[in-house]
Design a protein around this motif. Structure first.
Motif, PDB file in Angstrom:
ATOM      1  N   THR C  49      27.011 -18.049   4.938  1.00 41.19           N
ATOM      2  CA  THR C  49      25.642 -18.224   4.445  1.00 41.19           C
ATOM      3  C   THR C  49      25.645 -18.188   2.915  1.00 41.19           C
ATOM      4  N   ILE C  50      26.540 -17.398   2.335  1.00 37.42           N
ATOM      5  CA  ILE C  50      26.632 -17.365   0.869  1.00 37.42           C
ATOM      6  C   ILE C  50      27.148 -18.713   0.362  1.00 37.42           C
ATOM      7  N   ALA C  51      28.155 -19.257   1.053  1.00 37.05           N
ATOM      8  CA  ALA C  51      28.726 -20.543   0.636  1.00 37.05           C
ATOM      9  C   ALA C  51      27.755 -21.695   0.886  1.00 37.05           C
ATOM     10  N   GLY C  52      26.809 -21.502   1.821  1.00 37.65           N
ATOM     11  CA  GLY C  52      25.837 -22.549   2.114  1.00 37.65           C
ATOM     12  C   GLY C  52      26.188 -23.368   3.337  1.00 37.65           C
ATOM     13  N   PHE C  53      27.193 -22.945   4.108  1.00 38.27           N
ATOM     14  CA  PHE C  53      27.529 -23.696   5.316  1.00 38.27           C
ATOM     15  C   PHE C  53      26.635 -23.339   6.490  1.00 38.27           C
ATOM     16  N   GLU C  54      25.954 -22.211   6.392  1.00 37.12           N
ATOM     17  CA  GLU C  54      25.012 -21.843   7.442  1.00 37.12           C
ATOM     18  C   GLU C  54      23.647 -21.623   6.806  1.00 37.12           C
TER      19      GLU C  54
END
Ligand SMILES: Nc1ncnc2c1ncn2[C@@H]1O[C@H](COP(=O)(O)OP(=O)(O)OP(=O)(O)O)[C@@H](O)[C@H]1O
Ligand SMILES: [Mg+2]
Lengths: 309, 270, 361
Positions: C49-54
């Motif tokens: 979620t931090i990386a933006g994949f979720e």
């Protein structure tokens, strides 16, 4: 007051927007979008045409046209006329025989490749098995006519060797020829699913069975065979369903007494221009195939459940 | 164990001989100097091959078939890429039924596909031509493309694409730079397989071709004339050699694809 | 500490499954931060979620003061080292490392220099021309690091980067990662399920269970003052004895411990908060000492019977059952010169220090 009202409205709109935005970015939406060209194509080129022959099958045939009067007369003819009934039964019989022969002959081959061939050579064997399947079907079938014909390879060889004096006639232009040819054509279809099922069997299960005191034959009977049944069931369906609708083989090597349902369908469509009757025959054939397949699946449900565990 | 293995081996080899027997006869009669297709053989000739060069109708049919097969392989591979991608990467409502339906032509008798398409195309007044054959062929080739491309996509590690996006690429440039090169072997074998199927397909072409027959339809029309048979044998020999070559190339690319993505060989084409 | 990442009330649902249940944490600039927890607790999910994949189901994430809602992974100032390393197999090592520079305005020569510099930083100088699929596990890991670090992200995310390596290489990479992080000064967020790895490397550790952060603390505090029994059991080995809290008055807590008697604990020895009633006390194996003949105790002494002896070479682990209880306590003793190894069934005296106890209510 007005300002607060507007402010209060804002989150709801935002919420709707982000929800839509989320859906658009969601997995479901991306997946549906991605599959839609292919699905649409199948819808237009398969679902609509299938619906169309269903519709045609209950229309009345006029001279060179089709009349929009619903009727069941086509089905009455397709099922009532002894000629069609005979063709239908023969198709079923031929398909069933071909399926039985093909699967029985294929099982040991799949077993050999799965259990006795070293892993690095397996795909080579599979490749060898599949190659004939990809070479011109028409010519392969025709070659059987050459092999089985009145002065074909079998007869001329046997006569040269002095085994027979007269050419054998029971091998061409009848049901036997159709069965031999189809069994040859569909062999890889039967081998591959059985092979895949055999590959999935954990080898330690077989060792466990022998460890528990079963002989090799009984191990096969009690462990290997039941576990490979999903593959056998798939093989049966994969051979049975297309063979019943095969056109080329009965036309080329079947002779008048080897005609099958697709020859009758072709006759109605392309020769007699009777689309409604042709459609009724096609729908009936599909219905029979589906019914037989479902019954077969039902009878084997016990084996298929194992796979899901 | 050993003796049992050899028994199976002998049986399997006998079975392979049964599988290959008709194909082996093909070149034998193609080079046989006689108009009658029977033993004993009558000497060597290449006349039948030379005769092929003198039949314009055959050349038209070959050209038609090539156009159809090339178009079919491109279209079905494109549709296959979409569907295989969707089925290996995404979960969506109705996934099972939708994909099952797309794969249905694999188990549907071809004659059903042929007549139902015929009814609809004539019903809406489309004239039969090479294009109508292409429509039918794309329908039956797409499931094969999907099966091949599915395994190509499956052996592609999802985190490779995520890594590219993480490093600043967009979805589209990720597809271009990472996904596409890595599934290229799958795409090539899908093109080759669809091409082979389309080139060989008879019934749909028989029903949907208009005044311009494809190669199999042309062959079918010639099978009635006994004098034409030796040259059909020659033609068949060429076709078989061609399909085997294409298959070997397809298999080569499929294996290379698996080797390159470091995966396990999961079997053949089906 | 200036926060670079602020995570507020983050929830994540996969269908009905509640994978993240209200995560709140600030991660500081230049910090080496670890997410530690058992398999399936949501570490990877939080990292992604931090990386933006979720996408988040609820809550917000700010990176460098910017709200990340709707910002795709390629627009975030984060880069990731994947568990499988995700080295592009069809490119060379240099092409892999330079992959993210495609849109960079620098000249090709400058980019090549940057690639070479990044390779040197991870100790792969001169490997640029190699085919990527022919690298060993440790080399892949280094390529993945160089590929992410060359973009100078504000935050580097690492999902179990060492789990695929063998023990020796893993230990070597642990210290190398730590050195690299100090050198570049970038915030590292490391996901791991290996508590030792987290203790060795991190400035702070967040221990997660079932989608929640159970404790967020520096390694020493986490080890010495776990807030719950669950955390204590997950980090290292801990002995537990049933206890009852008699009185809580301000900074002093009176506790009756089974087999050990009454002790008086300071408030900080009860990091999870104290109230009267039943509970348990925990203490680490190394805070207990077996008293050999003639040794004088520091702190208090209990008597018991040796039930279990496990010899490790440098250490011996004993299971000793103190009189009056039926739980064996694990005690670790260094095998000093001249110190014998006790036998099973022997009676022994155990020295312990009330200051080492942790109370869980
Ligand atoms: N895409 C997904 N769909 C459904 N559930 C998922 C998905 N991804 C993760 N989960 C579930 O969410 C939970 C947390 O998963 P996550 O991968 O974050 O665990 P983890 O802490 O990284 O574990 P591990 O140490 O095994 O990698 C798991 O129970 C997992 O099954
Ligand atoms: Mg994980």
């Amino acid at each position: 007051m007005g300002a607060t009202g507007a402010n209060r409205g804002q989150p709801a709109i935002m919420d709707a927007k982000t929800r839509w935005g989320r859906f658009r970015r969601s997995e479901a939406a991306s997946g549906l979008l991605l599959i839609s060209p292919t699905a649409l194509y199948a819808l237009l080129m398969l679902a609509v045409p299938l619906a169309a022959i269903l519709l045609y099958s209950v229309l009345t045939d006029g001279y060179l046209t089709v009349e929009w009067t619903p009727t069941l007369a086509n089905y009455a003819e397709a099922w009532g006329d002894p000629l069609y009934r005979q063709v239908m039964l023969r198709s079923l019989f031929v398909s069933a025989t071909v399926t039985l022969v093909t699967v029985l002959l294929a099982y040991p081959v799949a077993y050999y490749v799965s259990f006795h061939v070293s892993p690095s050579r397996k795909s080579l064997w599979l490749f060898l098995i599949t190659i004939p399947f990809w070479t011109s079907y028409l010519i392969r079938v025709f070659l059987w006519k050459v092999i089985l014909g009145f002065n074909g390879v079998v007869n001329s060889s046997l006569m040269t060797l002095g085994i027979i004096d007269e050419p054998l006639t029971f091998i061409l232009y009848n049901v036997n020829a159709v069965v031999i040819t189809l069994a040859h054509a569909y062999a890889p279809f039967a081998i591959l699913p059985i092979f895949v099922a055999l590959e999935k069997i954990d080898r330690s299960l077989l060792e466990a069975s022998q460890d528990l005191g079963e002989s090799r034959l009984l191990t096969f009977w009690r462990v290997t065979l039941p576990l490979s049944m999903p593959g056998v069931v798939a093989a049966v369906l994969i051979v049975f369903i297309p063979t019943i609708g095969d056109y080329v083989t009965p036309q080329l090597v079947g002779g008048p007494e080897g005609r099958m349902i697709s020859n009758a369908i072709q006759l109605q469509y392309l020769r007699l221009d009777n689309y409604p009757l042709g459609s009724a025959l096609a729908v009936s054939a599909m219905a029979i195939v589906t019914a037989v397949s479902l019954v077969f699946l039902f009878l084997n449900r016990r084996f298929l459940r194992v796979r899901q565990q | 164990m050993r003796s049992k293995g050899t028994g199976f081996r002998a049986y399997t080899i006998a079975y392979l001989i049964f599988l290959y027997a008709p194909i082996v006869l093909l070149p034998i009669f193609a080079f046989n100097n006689s108009t009658i297709i029977a033993f004993p053989l009558a000497g060597f000739t290449t006349n039948w091959f030379r005769e092929l060069a003198t039949i314009p109708a055959l050349h038209h049919a070959v050209w038609n078939s090539l156009v159809i097969a090339v178009s079919t392989s491109i279209l079905s591979t494109c549709l296959g890429v979409f569907a295989a991608r969707a089925s290996t990467r995404y979960d969506f409502p109705g996934k099972g039924p939708i994909i099952g339906f797309i794969m249905l032509p694999l188990v549907l008798p071809e004659i059903i596909v042929a007549v139902s398409l015929l009814v609809v195309l004539l019903g809406i007044g489309i004239e039969l031509s090479a294009w109508t054959v292409i429509l039918g062929h794309v329908l039956i080739c797409t499931p094969f493309s999907i099966a091949i491309l599915n395994s190509a996509f499956q052996s592609l590690d999802k985190s490779l694409e995520e890594a590219a996006i993480d490093l600043g690429e967009t979805r589209w440039s990720t597809f271009r730079l990472i996904t596409f090169p890595l599934i290229m072997p799958g795409i090539i074998s899908s093109l080759l397989i669809s091409f082979t199927i389309s080139l060989d397909e008879f019934i749909i072409a028989f029903f949907l071709t208009g005044t311009q027959p494809t190669l199999p339809v042309y062959i079918w029309s010639q099978l009635r004339f006994p004098t034409k048979l030796p040259s059909i044998m020659a033609l068949g020999t060429i076709l078989v050699a061609l399909s085997i070559t294409l298959l070997i190339i397809a298999e080569y690319f499929r294996r290379r694809g698996i080797a390159r993505s470091g995966g396990q060989d999961a079997g053949g084409f089906l | 500490m200036k926060p670079i990442i602020q995570i507020r009330d983050v929830h994540k649902y996969y269908g009905d499954y509640h994978a993240l249940r209200g995560i709140n944490v600030d991660i500081g600039e230049g910090e080496f931060f670890s997410l530690l927890g058992p398999s399936g607790c949501g570490k990877t999910t939080l990292l992604r979620t931090i990386a933006g994949f979720e996408d988040l189901s609820q809550g917000t994430i700010h990176i460098d003061g910017r709200l990340m809602e709707g910002v795709p992974p390629n627009k975030r100032p984060t880069n990731m080292v994947f568990q499988s390393y995700a080295i592009f197999p069809h490119l060379t090592v240099a092409e892999n490392v330079g992959f993210g520079l495609r849109r960079d305005p620098r000249t090709p020569a400058q980019k090549a220099a940057a690639v070479e510099e990044a390779l040197e930083m991870v100790g792969l100088k001169g490997y640029g021309g190699r085919a990527a699929h022919a690298l060993s596990g440790g080399q892949r890991q280094r390529v993945a690091l160089a590929r992410a670090l060359i973009l100078k992200p504000r935050v580097l995310l690492l999902d179990e980067p060492l789990s695929a390596l063998d023990k020796k290489l893993r230990e070597q990479m642990q210290s190398e990662l730590r050195r690299l992080q100090r050198q570049v000064g970038i915030t590292f967020i490391l996901v791991t399920h290996d508590q030792e790895e987290a203790l060795i490397m991190s400035d702070r550790i967040a221990v997660m269970f079932e989608g929640q952060i159970a404790q967020l603390a520096p390694p020493q505090e986490l080890y010495r003052r776990p807030v719950t029994r669950q955390v204590a059991e997950f980090i290292g080995v801990m002995n537990f004895l049933p206890a009852s809290v008699a009185t809580v008055n301000g900074a002093r807590i009176d506790v009756e411990v089974a087999g050990l008697g009454t002790v008086e604990l300071a408030a900080e020895q009860c990091p999870g908060g104290a109230r009267s009633g039943k509970g348990s006390v925990g203490f680490r194996p190394e805070t207990l000492t077996i008293l050999f003949e003639g040794e004088t105790p520091r702190g208090r002494v209990a008597e018991g019977t040796v039930e279990e002896v496990t010899y490790y070479g440098d250490m011996t682990y004993y299971g000793v059952v103190p009189d009056g209880v039926d739980v064996p306590l694990t005690i670790s003793m260094r095998n000093l010169v001249g110190r014998r190894v006790l036998e099973r069934g022997e009676r022994t005296r155990v020295a312990w220090d009330p200051a080492a106890l942790v109370l869980f209510c």
